[in-house]
Scaffold this motif. Sequence first.
Motif, short mmCIF file in Angstrom:
data_model
loop_
_atom_site.label_atom_id
_atom_site.label_comp_id
_atom_site.label_asym_id
_atom_site.label_seq_id
_atom_site.Cartn_x
_atom_site.Cartn_y
_atom_site.Cartn_z
N ALA A 295 35.77 17.45 -9.00
CA ALA A 295 36.47 17.38 -10.29
C ALA A 295 36.84 18.78 -10.75
O ALA A 295 36.40 19.26 -11.80
CB ALA A 295 35.59 16.68 -11.33
N THR A 296 37.68 19.43 -9.96
CA THR A 296 38.04 20.83 -10.22
C THR A 296 39.54 21.08 -10.11
O THR A 296 39.96 22.22 -10.06
CB THR A 296 37.30 21.76 -9.24
OG1 THR A 296 37.52 21.30 -7.90
CG2 THR A 296 35.82 21.79 -9.53
N TYR A 297 40.32 20.02 -10.10
CA TYR A 297 41.77 20.18 -10.03
C TYR A 297 42.33 20.25 -11.45
O TYR A 297 42.21 19.29 -12.23
CB TYR A 297 42.42 19.02 -9.27
CG TYR A 297 43.93 19.17 -9.14
CD1 TYR A 297 44.48 19.91 -8.10
CD2 TYR A 297 44.79 18.59 -10.07
CE1 TYR A 297 45.86 20.06 -7.98
CE2 TYR A 297 46.16 18.74 -9.97
CZ TYR A 297 46.69 19.49 -8.92
OH TYR A 297 48.05 19.66 -8.81
N VAL A 298 42.93 21.40 -11.79
CA VAL A 298 43.50 21.59 -13.13
C VAL A 298 44.95 21.15 -13.09
O VAL A 298 45.79 21.77 -12.43
CB VAL A 298 43.39 23.06 -13.57
CG1 VAL A 298 43.94 23.23 -14.98
CG2 VAL A 298 41.93 23.53 -13.52
N ILE A 299 45.25 20.09 -13.81
CA ILE A 299 46.56 19.43 -13.71
C ILE A 299 47.70 20.36 -14.12
O ILE A 299 48.70 20.48 -13.40
CB ILE A 299 46.57 18.15 -14.57
CG1 ILE A 299 45.54 17.16 -14.02
CG2 ILE A 299 47.96 17.53 -14.61
CD1 ILE A 299 45.33 15.94 -14.90
N TYR A 300 47.57 21.04 -15.27
CA TYR A 300 48.70 21.85 -15.74
C TYR A 300 48.90 23.11 -14.90
O TYR A 300 49.98 23.70 -14.91
CB TYR A 300 48.55 22.20 -17.22
CG TYR A 300 47.33 23.03 -17.56
CD1 TYR A 300 47.35 24.41 -17.46
CD2 TYR A 300 46.16 22.41 -18.00
CE1 TYR A 300 46.23 25.17 -17.77
CE2 TYR A 300 45.04 23.16 -18.32
CZ TYR A 300 45.08 24.54 -18.21
OH TYR A 300 43.97 25.28 -18.51
N GLU A 301 47.87 23.54 -14.17
CA GLU A 301 48.03 24.68 -13.27
C GLU A 301 48.40 24.25 -11.86
O GLU A 301 48.76 25.07 -11.02
CB GLU A 301 46.74 25.50 -13.23
CG GLU A 301 46.41 26.19 -14.55
CD GLU A 301 45.17 27.06 -14.45
OE1 GLU A 301 44.68 27.28 -13.33
OE2 GLU A 301 44.69 27.52 -15.50
N GLN A 302 48.26 22.95 -11.60
CA GLN A 302 48.59 22.36 -10.30
C GLN A 302 47.84 23.04 -9.15
O GLN A 302 48.39 23.33 -8.10
CB GLN A 302 50.11 22.41 -10.05
CG GLN A 302 50.92 21.58 -11.04
CD GLN A 302 52.40 21.64 -10.79
OE1 GLN A 302 52.96 22.71 -10.57
NE2 GLN A 302 53.06 20.48 -10.79
N ILE A 303 46.56 23.26 -9.37
CA ILE A 303 45.73 23.89 -8.34
C ILE A 303 44.28 23.46 -8.52
O ILE A 303 43.82 23.20 -9.64
CB ILE A 303 45.84 25.43 -8.41
CG1 ILE A 303 45.16 26.07 -7.18
CG2 ILE A 303 45.26 25.96 -9.71
CD1 ILE A 303 45.41 27.57 -7.07
N CYS A 304 43.58 23.37 -7.41
CA CYS A 304 42.14 23.10 -7.44
C CYS A 304 41.41 24.44 -7.51
O CYS A 304 41.62 25.32 -6.67
CB CYS A 304 41.71 22.34 -6.19
SG CYS A 304 39.91 22.11 -6.07
N LEU A 305 40.57 24.60 -8.49
CA LEU A 305 39.85 25.86 -8.65
C LEU A 305 38.75 26.04 -7.63
O LEU A 305 38.25 27.15 -7.45
CB LEU A 305 39.28 25.96 -10.07
CG LEU A 305 40.29 25.90 -11.21
CD1 LEU A 305 39.59 26.12 -12.55
CD2 LEU A 305 41.41 26.91 -11.01
#
Length: 347
Positions: A295-305
Amino acid sequence: MSEKRLISELDSNKLRENALTSIRLGAEDFERSRRAPADGGDPARALSAVRNLFAGVLLLFKYKIATCVDNPADAAALIFMPPEVWPHGDGEGGIEWLPVGKFKSTTIDVGTIQKRFQAFGIEVDWKVIAKLQECRNHLEHLHPATTLGEVADFVAELFPVLRDFIQTQLGEVPAQILAHTWQIMLLHHNFFVDTTQQCKDAWTGVGVPEGMIPWLDESRCEACSSSLLSPAQLSIDANYLVDRDEGKFEYTCVACGHTGLIAPLMIDALNEAHDYDPRDGEEPSVEVCMQCDRATYVIYEQICLWCAAQLDYTECAICEERLRQDDQDNGGLCSYHAHTYEKAMRD
Protein backbone atom coordinates in the motif's frame (compact mmCIF):
# COMPACT_ATOMS: atom_id res chain seq x y z
CA MET A 1 -17.46 39.55 37.33
CA SER A 2 -17.76 43.09 35.97
CA GLU A 3 -15.68 44.42 33.08
CA LYS A 4 -14.16 47.05 35.39
CA ARG A 5 -13.08 44.35 37.83
CA LEU A 6 -11.54 42.29 35.02
CA ILE A 7 -9.51 45.30 33.96
CA SER A 8 -8.43 46.15 37.50
CA GLU A 9 -7.35 42.58 38.23
CA LEU A 10 -5.10 42.16 35.19
CA ASP A 11 -1.48 42.04 36.34
CA SER A 12 1.01 41.44 33.55
CA ASN A 13 3.73 40.53 36.04
CA LYS A 14 1.41 37.87 37.46
CA LEU A 15 1.03 36.44 33.95
CA ARG A 16 4.80 36.20 33.70
CA GLU A 17 5.12 34.59 37.13
CA ASN A 18 2.41 32.02 36.35
CA ALA A 19 4.01 31.28 32.98
CA LEU A 20 7.42 30.55 34.50
CA THR A 21 5.82 28.45 37.26
CA SER A 22 3.89 26.34 34.74
CA ILE A 23 7.01 25.79 32.63
CA ARG A 24 9.01 24.83 35.73
CA LEU A 25 6.34 22.35 36.87
CA GLY A 26 6.13 20.92 33.37
CA ALA A 27 9.88 20.34 33.19
CA GLU A 28 9.86 18.72 36.64
CA ASP A 29 6.94 16.49 35.67
CA PHE A 30 8.78 15.52 32.49
CA GLU A 31 11.95 14.66 34.39
CA ARG A 32 10.01 12.56 36.91
CA SER A 33 8.05 10.75 34.18
CA ARG A 34 11.33 9.49 32.70
CA ARG A 35 12.84 8.15 35.90
CA ALA A 36 12.50 4.52 36.92
CA PRO A 37 9.77 3.83 39.51
CA ALA A 38 12.45 2.66 41.94
CA ASP A 39 13.97 6.14 41.72
CA GLY A 40 10.68 7.93 42.32
CA GLY A 41 9.61 7.99 38.68
CA ASP A 42 5.97 8.17 37.66
CA PRO A 43 4.91 7.67 34.00
CA ALA A 44 1.57 9.35 34.77
CA ARG A 45 3.45 12.66 35.07
CA ALA A 46 3.98 12.63 31.29
CA LEU A 47 0.56 14.09 30.58
CA SER A 48 0.80 16.78 33.24
CA ALA A 49 4.22 17.68 31.84
CA VAL A 50 2.73 18.45 28.44
CA ARG A 51 -0.22 20.30 29.95
CA ASN A 52 1.95 22.50 32.13
CA LEU A 53 4.56 23.21 29.45
CA PHE A 54 2.02 24.17 26.81
CA ALA A 55 -0.01 26.26 29.26
CA GLY A 56 3.18 28.00 30.39
CA VAL A 57 4.16 28.96 26.86
CA LEU A 58 0.67 30.35 26.16
CA LEU A 59 0.84 32.40 29.38
CA LEU A 60 4.21 33.75 28.28
CA PHE A 61 2.63 34.72 24.95
CA LYS A 62 -0.17 36.55 26.79
CA TYR A 63 2.38 38.33 28.97
CA LYS A 64 4.10 39.61 25.84
CA ILE A 65 0.79 40.87 24.47
CA ALA A 66 -0.05 42.61 27.75
CA THR A 67 3.27 44.44 27.75
CA CYS A 68 2.73 45.85 24.25
CA VAL A 69 0.59 48.63 25.75
CA ASP A 70 1.05 50.93 28.76
CA ASN A 71 -2.54 51.21 29.97
CA PRO A 72 -3.77 48.25 32.12
CA ALA A 73 -7.25 48.71 30.66
CA ASP A 74 -5.87 48.30 27.14
CA ALA A 75 -3.88 45.26 28.27
CA ALA A 76 -7.03 43.68 29.70
CA ALA A 77 -8.89 44.34 26.46
CA LEU A 78 -6.15 42.44 24.62
CA ILE A 79 -5.95 39.50 27.04
CA PHE A 80 -9.57 38.73 27.97
CA MET A 81 -11.92 37.20 25.43
CA PRO A 82 -13.74 40.06 23.72
CA PRO A 83 -17.51 40.18 23.13
CA GLU A 84 -18.83 38.98 19.79
CA VAL A 85 -19.39 41.54 17.06
CA TRP A 86 -22.77 41.29 15.32
CA PRO A 87 -24.34 43.24 12.43
CA HIS A 88 -27.10 45.73 13.29
CA GLY A 89 -29.31 47.82 11.07
CA ASP A 90 -28.29 51.48 11.04
CA GLY A 91 -31.83 52.72 10.37
CA GLU A 92 -30.87 53.99 6.95
CA GLY A 93 -30.85 50.74 5.01
CA GLY A 94 -27.30 49.83 5.91
CA ILE A 95 -25.58 47.92 8.68
CA GLU A 96 -23.06 48.62 11.38
CA TRP A 97 -21.02 46.10 13.35
CA LEU A 98 -21.31 46.42 17.12
CA PRO A 99 -20.04 44.34 20.06
CA VAL A 100 -22.69 42.33 21.88
CA GLY A 101 -22.21 41.62 25.57
CA LYS A 102 -19.11 42.25 27.68
CA PHE A 103 -15.58 40.92 28.00
CA LYS A 104 -15.59 37.35 29.26
CA SER A 105 -13.79 36.17 32.40
CA THR A 106 -11.67 33.79 30.32
CA THR A 107 -8.48 34.82 28.57
CA ILE A 108 -7.82 34.51 24.84
CA ASP A 109 -7.28 31.15 23.15
CA VAL A 110 -4.52 30.07 20.76
CA GLY A 111 -6.28 31.39 17.67
CA THR A 112 -6.84 34.81 19.21
CA ILE A 113 -3.26 34.94 20.50
CA GLN A 114 -2.09 34.41 16.93
CA LYS A 115 -4.28 37.30 15.73
CA ARG A 116 -2.90 39.55 18.48
CA PHE A 117 0.65 38.62 17.50
CA GLN A 118 -0.04 39.48 13.87
CA ALA A 119 -1.51 42.83 14.88
CA PHE A 120 1.55 43.75 16.94
CA GLY A 121 4.17 42.24 14.64
CA ILE A 122 5.22 39.56 17.14
CA GLU A 123 6.82 36.62 15.37
CA VAL A 124 6.70 32.98 16.40
CA ASP A 125 6.71 29.70 14.46
CA TRP A 126 2.99 28.97 14.46
CA LYS A 127 3.41 25.74 12.52
CA VAL A 128 5.33 24.31 15.45
CA ILE A 129 2.79 25.68 17.94
CA ALA A 130 -0.05 24.07 15.98
CA LYS A 131 1.86 20.78 15.94
CA LEU A 132 2.45 20.97 19.69
CA GLN A 133 -1.21 21.79 20.32
CA GLU A 134 -2.26 18.79 18.24
CA CYS A 135 0.18 16.62 20.16
CA ARG A 136 -1.20 17.89 23.47
CA ASN A 137 -4.77 17.14 22.41
CA HIS A 138 -3.72 13.71 21.15
CA LEU A 139 -1.98 12.83 24.41
CA GLU A 140 -5.07 13.74 26.41
CA HIS A 141 -6.73 10.55 25.14
CA LEU A 142 -3.85 8.10 25.60
CA HIS A 143 -2.37 6.19 28.51
CA PRO A 144 0.81 7.85 29.85
CA ALA A 145 2.83 4.64 29.61
CA THR A 146 2.33 4.52 25.84
CA THR A 147 3.22 8.17 25.26
CA LEU A 148 6.55 8.71 27.02
CA GLY A 149 8.39 8.84 23.72
CA GLU A 150 5.92 11.28 22.21
CA VAL A 151 6.23 13.51 25.27
CA ALA A 152 10.00 13.50 24.82
CA ASP A 153 9.52 14.61 21.21
CA PHE A 154 7.14 17.34 22.42
CA VAL A 155 9.67 18.76 24.89
CA ALA A 156 12.47 18.68 22.31
CA GLU A 157 10.38 20.58 19.73
CA LEU A 158 9.15 23.10 22.29
CA PHE A 159 12.69 24.01 23.34
CA PRO A 160 13.74 26.11 20.30
CA VAL A 161 10.36 27.90 20.22
CA LEU A 162 10.70 28.86 23.89
CA ARG A 163 14.36 29.79 23.51
CA ASP A 164 13.80 32.04 20.49
CA PHE A 165 10.72 33.71 21.98
CA ILE A 166 12.46 34.59 25.24
CA GLN A 167 15.52 35.92 23.43
CA THR A 168 13.96 37.81 20.53
CA GLN A 169 10.55 38.88 21.86
CA LEU A 170 11.20 39.33 25.58
CA GLY A 171 14.83 40.37 25.19
CA GLU A 172 15.92 38.16 28.07
CA VAL A 173 18.28 35.26 28.67
CA PRO A 174 16.45 31.91 28.94
CA ALA A 175 18.96 30.43 31.39
CA GLN A 176 18.45 33.38 33.73
CA ILE A 177 14.66 33.46 33.88
CA LEU A 178 14.16 29.67 33.81
CA ALA A 179 17.20 28.65 35.91
CA HIS A 180 17.27 24.87 36.59
CA THR A 181 14.25 24.36 34.34
CA TRP A 182 16.34 25.53 31.41
CA GLN A 183 19.08 23.03 32.13
CA ILE A 184 16.56 20.15 32.17
CA MET A 185 15.18 21.17 28.77
CA LEU A 186 18.59 22.01 27.30
CA LEU A 187 20.10 18.64 28.18
CA HIS A 188 17.10 16.79 26.80
CA HIS A 189 17.02 18.86 23.61
CA ASN A 190 20.72 18.30 22.94
CA PHE A 191 20.34 14.57 23.60
CA PHE A 192 17.32 14.40 21.31
CA VAL A 193 18.98 16.27 18.43
CA ASP A 194 22.18 14.24 18.66
CA THR A 195 20.33 10.92 18.92
CA THR A 196 17.99 11.82 16.06
CA GLN A 197 20.98 12.39 13.78
CA GLN A 198 22.65 9.16 14.93
CA CYS A 199 19.47 7.21 14.19
CA LYS A 200 19.13 8.84 10.77
CA ASP A 201 22.73 8.01 9.87
CA ALA A 202 22.30 4.41 11.03
CA TRP A 203 19.57 3.75 8.44
CA THR A 204 21.94 4.59 5.57
CA GLY A 205 22.92 1.54 3.55
CA VAL A 206 20.38 -0.91 4.99
CA GLY A 207 18.00 -0.92 2.03
CA VAL A 208 15.36 1.63 2.97
CA PRO A 209 13.56 2.46 -0.32
CA GLU A 210 14.40 6.02 -1.29
CA GLY A 211 10.76 7.01 -1.62
CA MET A 212 10.04 5.75 1.91
CA ILE A 213 12.78 7.71 3.69
CA PRO A 214 10.41 10.60 4.58
CA TRP A 215 8.04 8.06 6.11
CA LEU A 216 10.85 6.44 8.06
CA ASP A 217 11.27 9.86 9.68
CA GLU A 218 7.55 9.86 10.53
CA SER A 219 7.58 6.36 12.05
CA ARG A 220 6.97 5.99 15.78
CA CYS A 221 7.71 3.22 18.26
CA GLU A 222 4.71 0.94 18.80
CA ALA A 223 5.35 0.84 22.54
CA CYS A 224 6.09 4.46 23.51
CA SER A 225 5.53 6.56 20.35
CA SER A 226 9.12 7.83 20.25
CA SER A 227 10.64 8.86 16.93
CA LEU A 228 14.11 7.73 18.05
CA LEU A 229 14.30 4.49 16.09
CA SER A 230 17.49 2.82 14.94
CA PRO A 231 18.05 -0.39 12.94
CA ALA A 232 18.25 -3.42 15.23
CA GLN A 233 21.79 -4.72 15.51
CA LEU A 234 20.64 -8.32 15.03
CA SER A 235 19.09 -7.38 11.68
CA ILE A 236 22.31 -5.69 10.60
CA ASP A 237 24.42 -8.66 11.72
CA ALA A 238 22.15 -10.98 9.71
CA ASN A 239 22.77 -8.82 6.61
CA TYR A 240 19.05 -8.15 6.22
CA LEU A 241 17.89 -5.31 3.98
CA VAL A 242 14.66 -3.41 4.58
CA ASP A 243 13.46 -3.58 0.96
CA ARG A 244 14.35 -7.25 0.59
CA ASP A 245 13.62 -8.61 4.07
CA GLU A 246 10.69 -6.49 5.23
CA GLY A 247 9.29 -9.39 7.26
CA LYS A 248 12.56 -9.72 9.21
CA PHE A 249 14.22 -6.33 9.44
CA GLU A 250 13.57 -4.82 12.87
CA TYR A 251 14.11 -1.49 14.56
CA THR A 252 15.13 -0.80 18.14
CA CYS A 253 13.61 2.13 20.02
CA VAL A 254 16.34 4.16 21.70
CA ALA A 255 13.82 5.57 24.19
CA CYS A 256 12.32 2.34 25.56
CA GLY A 257 14.25 -0.56 23.97
CA HIS A 258 11.25 -2.05 22.17
CA THR A 259 11.91 -3.92 18.91
CA GLY A 260 9.59 -4.50 15.98
CA LEU A 261 9.36 -4.58 12.19
CA ILE A 262 10.15 -1.25 10.57
CA ALA A 263 8.37 -1.76 7.21
CA PRO A 264 4.80 -1.76 8.62
CA LEU A 265 5.56 1.42 10.57
CA MET A 266 6.68 3.26 7.44
CA ILE A 267 3.71 2.04 5.39
CA ASP A 268 1.28 2.95 8.18
CA ALA A 269 2.83 6.43 8.49
CA LEU A 270 2.37 6.98 4.75
CA ASN A 271 -1.25 5.85 4.79
CA GLU A 272 -2.15 7.79 7.93
CA ALA A 273 -0.83 10.96 6.30
CA HIS A 274 -3.05 10.25 3.28
CA ASP A 275 -6.12 9.29 5.30
CA TYR A 276 -9.46 10.28 3.78
CA ASP A 277 -13.16 10.20 4.60
CA PRO A 278 -15.38 8.89 1.77
CA ARG A 279 -18.42 10.36 3.55
CA ASP A 280 -17.09 13.80 2.62
CA GLY A 281 -16.69 12.81 -1.02
CA GLU A 282 -12.95 12.32 -0.64
CA GLU A 283 -11.09 9.70 -2.65
CA PRO A 284 -8.01 7.68 -1.67
CA SER A 285 -4.63 9.09 -2.66
CA VAL A 286 -2.69 5.90 -1.83
CA GLU A 287 -3.46 2.40 -3.01
CA VAL A 288 -1.87 -1.04 -3.29
CA CYS A 289 0.86 -1.18 -5.93
CA MET A 290 0.13 -3.68 -8.69
CA GLN A 291 3.85 -4.43 -8.97
CA CYS A 292 4.97 -5.07 -5.38
CA ASP A 293 1.57 -5.52 -3.68
CA ARG A 294 2.24 -2.93 -0.96
CA ALA A 295 0.00 0.00 0.00
CA THR A 296 2.62 2.48 -1.15
CA TYR A 297 1.43 3.63 -4.56
CA VAL A 298 0.72 7.38 -4.50
CA ILE A 299 -1.99 7.99 -7.07
CA TYR A 300 -1.40 11.69 -7.80
CA GLU A 301 2.35 11.12 -8.17
CA GLN A 302 1.78 7.98 -10.25
CA ILE A 303 4.62 6.12 -8.55
CA CYS A 304 5.12 3.49 -5.89
CA LEU A 305 7.29 4.83 -3.10
CA TRP A 306 8.49 1.34 -2.20
CA CYS A 307 9.45 -0.29 -5.51
CA ALA A 308 9.52 2.90 -7.65
CA ALA A 309 7.15 1.33 -10.21
CA GLN A 310 5.69 3.87 -12.63
CA LEU A 311 2.98 3.77 -15.26
CA ASP A 312 3.57 3.00 -18.92
CA TYR A 313 0.78 5.45 -19.76
CA THR A 314 0.38 8.50 -17.53
CA GLU A 315 -2.45 10.35 -19.31
CA CYS A 316 -5.24 9.57 -21.78
CA ALA A 317 -4.17 10.10 -25.39
CA ILE A 318 -7.57 11.70 -26.16
CA CYS A 319 -8.68 13.75 -23.14
CA GLU A 320 -5.31 13.93 -21.33
CA GLU A 321 -6.95 12.79 -18.09
CA ARG A 322 -4.52 11.40 -15.51
CA LEU A 323 -4.49 7.60 -15.73
CA ARG A 324 -4.53 5.13 -12.86
CA GLN A 325 -2.98 1.71 -12.45
CA ASP A 326 -6.13 -0.08 -13.59
CA ASP A 327 -6.14 1.94 -16.82
CA GLN A 328 -2.87 0.47 -18.05
CA ASP A 329 -4.51 -2.30 -20.09
CA ASN A 330 -6.41 0.29 -22.14
CA GLY A 331 -3.50 1.15 -24.43
CA GLY A 332 -3.09 4.71 -23.18
CA LEU A 333 -6.77 5.57 -22.91
CA CYS A 334 -8.92 6.34 -19.87
CA SER A 335 -11.72 3.91 -19.08
CA TYR A 336 -14.35 6.11 -20.75
CA HIS A 337 -12.51 6.50 -24.04
CA ALA A 338 -11.40 2.87 -24.00
CA HIS A 339 -15.04 1.84 -23.67
CA THR A 340 -16.05 4.28 -26.43
CA TYR A 341 -13.35 2.90 -28.72
CA GLU A 342 -14.35 -0.73 -28.07
CA LYS A 343 -17.97 0.11 -28.77
CA ALA A 344 -17.08 1.83 -32.01
CA MET A 345 -15.03 -1.18 -33.09
CA ARG A 346 -17.93 -3.55 -32.39
CA ASP A 347 -20.32 -1.38 -34.36
